[in-house]
Write an enzyme that holds these catalytic residues in place. Structure first.
Site, short mmCIF file in Angstrom:
data_model
loop_
_atom_site.label_atom_id
_atom_site.label_comp_id
_atom_site.label_asym_id
_atom_site.label_seq_id
_atom_site.Cartn_x
_atom_site.Cartn_y
_atom_site.Cartn_z
N VAL A 84 0.84 -1.20 0.00
CA VAL A 84 0.00 0.00 0.00
C VAL A 84 0.88 1.25 0.00
CG1 VAL A 84 -1.73 1.29 1.30
CG2 VAL A 84 -1.84 -1.21 1.21
N LYS A 85 0.58 2.12 -0.96
CA LYS A 85 1.33 3.38 -1.05
C LYS A 85 0.61 4.46 -0.25
CE LYS A 85 4.07 4.39 -5.15
NZ LYS A 85 4.03 4.92 -6.50
#
Ligand code: E4P
Length: 227
Positions: A84-85
């Site tokens: 997840v960014k």
């Protein structure tokens, strides 16, 4: 050093996977949009499946920390190889590190994105980010030496034993890849067009052409001699 592909283009990802060059893929909402991926969940699922078990970074699309947490958990639930960014700060400059720490504590790998300085990358590492993304092109846009920032971050991580890995993104020209590699980036995420350019060389083509021509000439001499 690993090479990631900075793309949401399935055919380009497949092409470079086949060449054995891709260690992972990064995306962001702008890349998804440019590559015609409007349904982020569907796009993430398809790319994650294509590259499994290699990591795929997918970014949240909100500024609200609680919503970031919700989106992050949902994205991570799509496939086990999704990272997840989370941006290092929101659009108003508020830190997003609580979100990073919470997700990492839950076992969700986070790529802290939009880092433009040593300080941002170091703080992201301190809260346990799996990856910190330094945007080389955007650091240069601001008049700073991207290689110096990458090298300082890499040395600091190694000196103190932080496990976070630097992803250098925002590659704007072929030479940026060499500069990032020599500055000890752990990972460089490269747009597909630059991978082709990295490999191609006019003189290599000429060289191969010459060898093929001479191979053909040798064959016809052998045939003419009745060998
Ligand atoms: C990488 O993770 C980034 O999303 C990307 O490389 C940003 O590149 P840009 O500065 O060319 O938009």
């Amino acid at each position: 050093m690993e090479i990631f592909l900075d793309s949401a283009n399935m055919s380009e990802i497949g092409r470079w996977l086949d060449e054995g060059l891709v260690d992972g893929v990064t995306t962001n909402p702008s890349i998804m949009l440019a590559d015609g991926v409007y349904d982020l969940t569907l796009g993430a699922r398809q790319i994650a499946k294509l590259i499994h078990p290699l990591p795929l970074s997918v970014e949240v699309t909100t500024d609200d920390p609680d919503e970031m947490l919700r989106q992050g958990r949902t994205l991570a639930g799509i496939a086990e190889n999704i990272v997840v960014k989370i941006p290092v700060i929101d659009r108003s400059g508020n830190p997003c590190l609580r979100v990073v720490r919470t997700l990492e504590t839950e076992g969700i790998r986070v790529n802290v994105t939009a880092c433009l300085s040593f300080g941002q990358a170091a703080m992201a590492a301190k809260v346990g980010a799996t990856y910190v993304s330094l945007f080389a092109g955007r650091i240069s846009d601001e008049g700073h030496d991207a290689s110096a920032v990458i090298r300082a971050t890499a040395e600091w991580l190694a000196y103190w034993g932080y496990p976070s890995r630097i992803i250098v993104g925002s590659i704007r020209q072929v030479f940026d890849v060499q500069a990032a590699a020599l500055a000890r980036a752990h990972v460089i995420t490269v747009p597909p067009a630059f991978l082709g350019k990295l490999l191609d060389h006019r003189y290599s083509r000429d060289t191969v052409r010459g060898f093929l021509d001479d191979g053909r000439k040798a064959l016809s001499k052998m045939e003419a001699a009745g060998v």
